[in-house]
Design an enzyme around this catalytic site. Sequence first.
Site, PDB file in Angstrom:
ATOM      1  N   ASP A 267       0.707  -0.986   0.007  1.00  0.00           N
ATOM      2  CA  ASP A 267       0.108   0.146  -0.103  1.00  0.00           C
ATOM      3  C   ASP A 267       0.802   1.239   0.087  1.00  0.00           C
ATOM      4  O   ASP A 267       2.229   1.117   0.360  1.00  0.00           O
ATOM      5  CB  ASP A 267      -0.816   0.066   1.153  1.00  0.00           C
ATOM      6  CG  ASP A 267      -2.307   0.911   0.848  1.00  0.00           C
ATOM      7  OD1 ASP A 267      -2.032   1.719  -0.046  1.00  0.00           O
ATOM      8  OD2 ASP A 267      -3.391   1.195   1.579  1.00  0.00           O
ATOM      9  N   TRP A 268       0.431   2.404  -0.500  1.00  0.00           N
ATOM     10  CA  TRP A 268       1.210   3.469  -0.642  1.00  0.00           C
ATOM     11  C   TRP A 268       1.663   4.002   0.691  1.00  0.00           C
ATOM     12  O   TRP A 268       1.149   4.572   1.738  1.00  0.00           O
ATOM     13  CB  TRP A 268       0.336   4.578  -1.193  1.00  0.00           C
ATOM     14  CG  TRP A 268       0.490   4.556  -2.783  1.00  0.00           C
ATOM     15  CD1 TRP A 268       0.747   5.752  -3.586  1.00  0.00           C
ATOM     16  CD2 TRP A 268       0.450   3.414  -3.843  1.00  0.00           C
ATOM     17  NE1 TRP A 268       0.994   5.137  -4.879  1.00  0.00           N
ATOM     18  CE2 TRP A 268       0.502   3.763  -5.020  1.00  0.00           C
ATOM     19  CE3 TRP A 268      -0.127   1.938  -3.697  1.00  0.00           C
ATOM     20  CZ2 TRP A 268       0.356   3.039  -6.160  1.00  0.00           C
ATOM     21  CZ3 TRP A 268       0.009   1.105  -4.501  1.00  0.00           C
ATOM     22  CH2 TRP A 268       0.091   1.799  -5.819  1.00  0.00           C
TER      23      TRP A 268
END
Length: 747
Positions: A267-268
Amino acid sequence: MTVQKTFLSILILALSTQMQAQKDNLPIYLDETKDIELRIENALSRMTLSEKIAMTHAQSKFSSPGVPRLGIPEFWTTDGPHGIRPEVLWDEWDQAGWTNDSCVAFPALTCLAATWNPEISYLYGKSIGEEARYRKKDILLGPGVNIYRTPLNGRNFEYMGEDPYLSSKMVVPYVKGVQSNGVAACVKHFALNNQEVKRHNTNVIIDDRTLYEIYLPAFKAAVIEGGAWSIMGAYNLYKNQHLCHNEYILNNILKSEWGFDGVVVSDWGGVHDTKEAITNGLDMEFGSWTNGLSKGTKSAYDNYYLAYPYLQMIKKGEAGTKELDEKVKRILRLSFRTTMNSKRPYGSLCSQAHFNAAKQIGEEGIVLLQNKDNTLPIDLSTNKKIAVIGENAIKMMTVGGGSSSLKVKYEISPLDGIVKRAGNNAEIVFARGYVGDPTGEYNGVKSGQNLKDDRSSEELISEAVNAAKDADYVIFIGGLNKSNNQDCEDSDRKGIELPYTQNEVINALAKANKNLVVVNISGNAVTMPWIKDTKAILQAWYLGSEAGNAIASVLFGDVNPSGKLPFTFPASLEEVGAHKLGEYLGIERNDGSNIIDEKYNEGLFVGYRWADKEKTSPLFPFGYGLSYTTFKYGKASADKKSITQDETIKITIPVTNSGSVKGAEVVQLYISDLKSSLPRPVKELKGFKKVYLNPDETKEVVFEITKNELSFFDDKKHDWIAEPGKFEILIGASSADIKSKVSFDLK
Ligand code: BGC
């Protein structure tokens, strides 16, 4: 003539020989007739160490490099999961300012789940995949299938509800539909990301049985049945390790037990440690502190955990290249499935077909919660005065909510949809009723609406009551919105009640006019203290571009509602296991680590499993939804009295449309294990079918049950077990409305 013919044949022969020669000279990795695994090995053998490292991390906010020297293209990712996110700058969240990146907003995934229709899920996936492809995106960051554990989770609207079976059945066709375009689905957020508050530092403590039975099945189905090509790690921790590099979840379960051959994407900003990122199953790193060029020695991207620090570790002999090759092989496999698949279609953007799909999904997902005196549908054959009240009748909902925020070609508001559908057959008046959140901007995309209104709540209510007094119908359109602490990423709701002054407005309207219809727009359950004073209630979700048209179709009876709730509407937070047992938001460690431990004490008992166990009376149960017609269930029968572990039992039940309009019913099958060595939920959904029936028509609905549907996860044996004994099959119209039962023995 003959001379010409001969010349032509010679020419054709020469050309095809040349083409064949060219083909023969193709390096193996470019030759699409060759086996993918062979191509992967071949490409890998041609790559330098730096080229391999480069492939494992981002080069911009949403892209990662390919291998330019070898002609292997970049990867472009995009949010997801309801439409294709507008373009942002290379290294900023701000808008790139393109004018050709508007999309169709499809209904939120909660609405998709509420259709209980796997075919429509395929349509959803195929359509959004086409939009992604046209916009030259290779990885769609969605769908999301985290389980609805608490109605406060700000991101429930992006997921598919509380039940592992329903979400499994709905996620598979979505993934297949997306990937039929040569675009990878990236199923997220794997796993245990069930709240937004403190999502980066919450360590989930859960028993294996609950993990396997409740929180993993939808991911497993997406991987094994859907064949998902990528999966996104979650922000939070499990067993004290961040889930983007979690040995147990990524290596042991995903890659070993399930045999996942795709790419694990972080995930970012979800990566925290190079060593763990190397060894614990992560393949591609995205979104780590990319604040332009200021933090990196050369560029911020070179300082990613899997960039320069990784290279240095290899050069110093602190890490080998075995894991790197493994990651790159997976990434190359993804290339051959997507960017280097010359046969993938070209996609399409904002086509009429996509808008139609969005409308159809919305219409099928709207849930009719209450309809006293058959108030709905509203008959327009004689002229009516309709008062529409509420901010959500006019507020744009496709902007906001976090990463799923969109820039749409158009969005029809509920009010516009109603006005258009009613045409000259009704006088429509509108009053605001309350001011919720007048802002409308996300990452520089502006809704363009000016919703500022400084009037006091008394003034707004009095205006609404005046409009409502002499109307034939009052339609209140409210609920939540996509602002912080509503249905929005990175924050949770503060309570389960409707926000702002909506309850007051609804109470005042109910006093002013008996014909009150409430349309609740939300991705989460809300309480409804005024339920007895309203005639009809619709649960209308976030419906995207065609929102207003879909709502109008249902209000005026063009479409007979057939959605069923994908999660329980509890009467209060006290009726939710995660809250009752007190561990929601967890307990912060006092060792200075900043980590919060959160025990999922309610275990398996999520949603209706909790309601059944505690015998609560939810406002609306899981699986609930009415229709403008009625359905009569006959008696369920089984083709056998007992089965062995290898046999299938067939359950049949006749269902009749006993009303006067055609409609669809979602027939649900729950299983109850009457005696078991481990505690089991009272019942569990293990089958459903949506049947379309004309008035007086009867269809036999058939289910097939095998030991898979009868099993539980035995954590001591670490295996699924179907224990011999008596089972009961319950067939119902919702989890709380069982129409017929049949029992049998498993030997
Ligand atoms: C979200 C993801 C999203 C990513 C990229 C993260 O903050 O959790 O769901 O795909 O950002 O926008």
